[in-house]
Design a protein around this motif. Structure first.
Motif, PDB file in Angstrom:
ATOM      1  N   ALA A 235       0.843  -1.207   0.000  1.00 51.55           N
ATOM      2  CA  ALA A 235       0.000   0.000   0.000  1.00 51.55           C
ATOM      3  C   ALA A 235       0.875   1.254   0.000  1.00 51.55           C
ATOM      4  O   ALA A 235       1.947   1.292   0.612  1.00 51.55           O
TER       5      ALA A 235
ATOM      6  N   ALA B 124      -1.964  -2.608  -3.294  1.00 47.58           N
ATOM      7  CA  ALA B 124      -3.396  -2.719  -2.932  1.00 47.58           C
ATOM      8  C   ALA B 124      -4.021  -1.365  -2.617  1.00 47.58           C
ATOM      9  O   ALA B 124      -5.014  -1.299  -1.894  1.00 47.58           O
ATOM     10  N   GLY B 125      -3.429  -0.289  -3.124  1.00 47.57           N
ATOM     11  CA  GLY B 125      -4.063   1.025  -2.991  1.00 47.57           C
ATOM     12  C   GLY B 125      -3.285   1.979  -2.122  1.00 47.57           C
ATOM     13  O   GLY B 125      -2.203   1.659  -1.625  1.00 47.57           O
TER      14      GLY B 125
ATOM     15  N   ASP C 208      -2.587   3.896   1.307  1.00 48.70           N
ATOM     16  CA  ASP C 208      -2.612   3.299   2.643  1.00 48.70           C
ATOM     17  C   ASP C 208      -3.795   3.859   3.418  1.00 48.70           C
ATOM     18  O   ASP C 208      -3.780   5.011   3.865  1.00 48.70           O
ATOM     19  N   ILE C 209      -4.827   3.025   3.571  1.00 48.21           N
ATOM     20  CA  ILE C 209      -6.089   3.469   4.179  1.00 48.21           C
ATOM     21  C   ILE C 209      -5.880   3.881   5.640  1.00 48.21           C
ATOM     22  O   ILE C 209      -6.557   4.769   6.156  1.00 48.21           O
TER      23      ILE C 209
ATOM     24  N   PHE D 118      -5.647   7.516   6.464  1.00 52.39           N
ATOM     25  CA  PHE D 118      -6.791   8.404   6.198  1.00 52.39           C
ATOM     26  C   PHE D 118      -7.572   8.792   7.461  1.00 52.39           C
ATOM     27  O   PHE D 118      -8.408   9.693   7.405  1.00 52.39           O
TER      28      PHE D 118
ATOM     29  N   LEU E   6      -5.076  -2.299  -6.947  1.00 51.08           N
ATOM     30  CA  LEU E   6      -6.354  -1.710  -6.561  1.00 51.08           C
ATOM     31  C   LEU E   6      -6.157  -0.237  -6.227  1.00 51.08           C
ATOM     32  O   LEU E   6      -5.088   0.158  -5.743  1.00 51.08           O
TER      33      LEU E   6
HETATM   34  N1  COA Z   1      -4.073   0.256   2.968  1.00 52.18           N
HETATM   35  C1  COA Z   1      -3.536  -0.160   4.139  1.00 52.18           C
HETATM   36  N2  COA Z   1      -3.356  -1.450   4.448  1.00 52.18           N
HETATM   37  C2  COA Z   1      -3.727  -2.349   3.528  1.00 52.18           C
HETATM   38  C3  COA Z   1      -4.290  -2.010   2.290  1.00 52.18           C
HETATM   39  C4  COA Z   1      -4.459  -0.630   2.037  1.00 52.18           C
HETATM   40  N3  COA Z   1      -4.958  -0.193   0.869  1.00 52.18           N
HETATM   41  N4  COA Z   1      -4.561  -3.143   1.608  1.00 52.18           N
HETATM   42  C5  COA Z   1      -4.170  -4.157   2.382  1.00 52.18           C
HETATM   43  N5  COA Z   1      -3.663  -3.696   3.548  1.00 52.18           N
HETATM   44  C6  COA Z   1      -3.124  -4.479   4.675  1.00 52.18           C
HETATM   45  C7  COA Z   1      -4.223  -5.116   5.490  1.00 52.18           C
HETATM   46  O1  COA Z   1      -4.750  -4.187   6.407  1.00 52.18           O
HETATM   47  C8  COA Z   1      -3.465  -6.234   6.150  1.00 52.18           C
HETATM   48  O2  COA Z   1      -2.685  -5.699   7.202  1.00 52.18           O
HETATM   49  P1  COA Z   1      -2.650  -6.418   8.662  1.00 52.18           P
HETATM   50  O3  COA Z   1      -2.124  -7.808   8.388  1.00 52.18           O
HETATM   51  O4  COA Z   1      -1.738  -5.568   9.465  1.00 52.18           O
HETATM   52  O5  COA Z   1      -4.075  -6.448   9.130  1.00 52.18           O
HETATM   53  C9  COA Z   1      -2.502  -6.685   5.079  1.00 52.18           C
HETATM   54  O6  COA Z   1      -2.377  -5.574   4.181  1.00 52.18           O
HETATM   55  C10 COA Z   1      -2.989  -7.884   4.285  1.00 52.18           C
HETATM   56  O7  COA Z   1      -4.264  -7.587   3.742  1.00 52.18           O
HETATM   57  P2  COA Z   1      -5.560  -8.512   3.974  1.00 52.18           P
HETATM   58  O8  COA Z   1      -6.762  -7.645   3.816  1.00 52.18           O
HETATM   59  O9  COA Z   1      -5.440  -9.285   5.241  1.00 52.18           O
HETATM   60  O10 COA Z   1      -5.413  -9.510   2.739  1.00 52.18           O
HETATM   61  P3  COA Z   1      -6.583 -10.317   2.015  1.00 52.18           P
HETATM   62  O11 COA Z   1      -5.918 -11.291   1.121  1.00 52.18           O
HETATM   63  O12 COA Z   1      -7.579 -10.807   2.997  1.00 52.18           O
HETATM   64  O13 COA Z   1      -7.337  -9.205   1.101  1.00 52.18           O
HETATM   65  C11 COA Z   1      -7.442  -7.310  -0.421  1.00 52.18           C
HETATM   66  C12 COA Z   1      -6.659  -8.563   0.037  1.00 52.18           C
HETATM   67  C13 COA Z   1      -6.584  -6.593  -1.439  1.00 52.18           C
HETATM   68  C14 COA Z   1      -8.783  -7.737  -1.055  1.00 52.18           C
HETATM   69  C15 COA Z   1      -7.730  -6.403   0.803  1.00 52.18           C
HETATM   70  O14 COA Z   1      -6.505  -6.203   1.502  1.00 52.18           O
HETATM   71  C16 COA Z   1      -8.300  -5.062   0.466  1.00 52.18           C
HETATM   72  O15 COA Z   1      -9.471  -4.954   0.139  1.00 52.18           O
HETATM   73  N6  COA Z   1      -7.482  -3.966   0.552  1.00 52.18           N
HETATM   74  C17 COA Z   1      -7.906  -2.631   0.337  1.00 52.18           C
HETATM   75  C18 COA Z   1      -8.106  -2.348  -1.130  1.00 52.18           C
HETATM   76  C19 COA Z   1      -8.632  -0.933  -1.352  1.00 52.18           C
HETATM   77  O16 COA Z   1      -9.757  -0.620  -0.994  1.00 52.18           O
HETATM   78  N7  COA Z   1      -7.813  -0.098  -1.963  1.00 52.18           N
HETATM   79  C20 COA Z   1      -8.170   1.241  -2.289  1.00 52.18           C
HETATM   80  C21 COA Z   1      -7.671   2.170  -1.245  1.00 52.18           C
HETATM   81  S1  COA Z   1      -8.172   3.850  -1.572  1.00 52.18           S
END
Ligand code: COA
Length: 261
Positions: free
Chosen positions: A28, A65-66, A68-69, A72, A111
């Motif tokens: 991220a 994956a985008g 870093d939420i 925000f 993403l």
């Molecule tokens: N920002 C911050 N952290 C993120 C992230 C993001 N965009 N995407 C993934 N992560 C982190 C997760 O919080 C997790 O951290 P943790 O282990 O400390 O809890 C780690 O990355 C692994 O992600 P996880 O969600 O457990 O993996 P998954 O295989 O279950 O799901 C995704 C994968 C990509 C579907 C899911 O992580 C997701 O939906 N991410 C956000 C995508 C998004 O909305 N992006 C646009 C942002 S504006």
């Protein structure tokens, strides 16, 4: 700034590879990563030996994956606008306008800001496990790193509307079918395949390639006459050492060895 925390850079055979390296956060893009990416792209673009830049994500799960939420949480309207403006300046518009070709090697989830980064690159190749989308509306946001502009440019307005409104992901084959990526490979083949395309590019005139990037990009800039930009850039090519070498080599029936000037 070459001691990066969140990215890795390597150089081989004219190709600089920038790898976003936060695999536990699916790469991220936090503030620091945006800053480091800007620096790494700038360094590679000004390095005379770098003919092509590749960008990918570390690990086998994600390109990026985008944004870093987690950053925000305390954001308001002002901070949100600043994030998008700064990000677009430092990375997304910056990458699109680089004079060195940039290839995105999409090795997994791309993403939100991840797909926006890939779309800012000059073209994209994906591995067959890749998943792409702009899911921001599922968070109550919209894409802020150029996604609403570049996605319709690449796949058409109707498809972009649907993908953004539904916040859904498409797989690599659908992305290929949409023209969002140029090729799909296995995961193992992704980087070697991108390198083979990059190597082809390194054999051509880097000056001419820079002029071609500028002219193609002009097609998508408001208030700019791309045909006019092309005419000027075409004319300018005749004043380059690469033109002399390219035409001389052709007439002498040998491979050109471009000085890049
Ligand atoms: N920002 C911050 N952290 C993120 C992230 C993001 N965009 N995407 C993934 N992560 C982190 C997760 O919080 C997790 O951290 P943790 O282990 O400390 O809890 C780690 O990355 C692994 O992600 P996880 O969600 O457990 O993996 P998954 O295989 O279950 O799901 C995704 C994968 C990509 C579907 C899911 O992580 C997701 O939906 N991410 C956000 C995508 C998004 O909305 N992006 C646009 C942002 S504006």
């Amino acid at each position: 700034m070459n001691n990066y925390e969140n990215i890795l850079t390597t150089f081989q055979n004219g190709i600089t590879t920038i790898t976003i390296n936060r695999p536990t956060k699916l790469n991220a893009l936090n503030k620091l990563t945006i800053k480091e990416l800007h620096n790494a792209f700038e360094v590679a673009n000004t390095d005379k030996n770098t003919k092509v830049i590749m960008v990918t994500g570390s690990g086998d799960k994600a390109f990026v994956a985008g944004a870093d939420i987690s950053e925000f949480a305390d954001f308001d309207v002002k901070k949100g606008s600043k994030l998008a403006k700064k990000g677009q300046e430092l990375v997304f518009n910056f990458v699109e306008d680089l004079s060195t070709p940039v290839i995105a090697a999409i090795n997994g989830f791309a993403l939100g800001g991840g797909l926006e980064l890939a779309m800012a690159c000059h073209f994209r190749v994906a591995s067959d496990n890749a998943k792409m989308g702009l899911p921001e509306v599922s968070l109550g946001l919209i894409p802020g790193y150029g996604g609403t502009q570049r996605l319709p440019q690449l796949i058409g307005k109707g498809r972009a509307m649907e993908l953004i409104m539904t916040a859904s992901m498409i797989d690599a084959n659908k992305a290929l079918n949409y023209g969002l990526v140029n090729h799909v490979t296995t995961q193992d083949e992704l980087l070697p395949f991108c390198e083979s395309i990059a190597t082809k590019i390194t054999h051509n005139s880097s000056v001419a390639i820079s002029a071609a990037i500028k002219s193609i990009n002009a097609n998508f800039k408001d208030g700019v006459d791309g045909f006019d930009i092309e005419i000027k850039a075409f004319g300018k090519s005749f004043g380059t050492e690469d033109f002399i070498e390219g035409t001389t080599a052709f007439l002498q029936k040998r491979k050109a060895n471009f000085p890049g000037k």
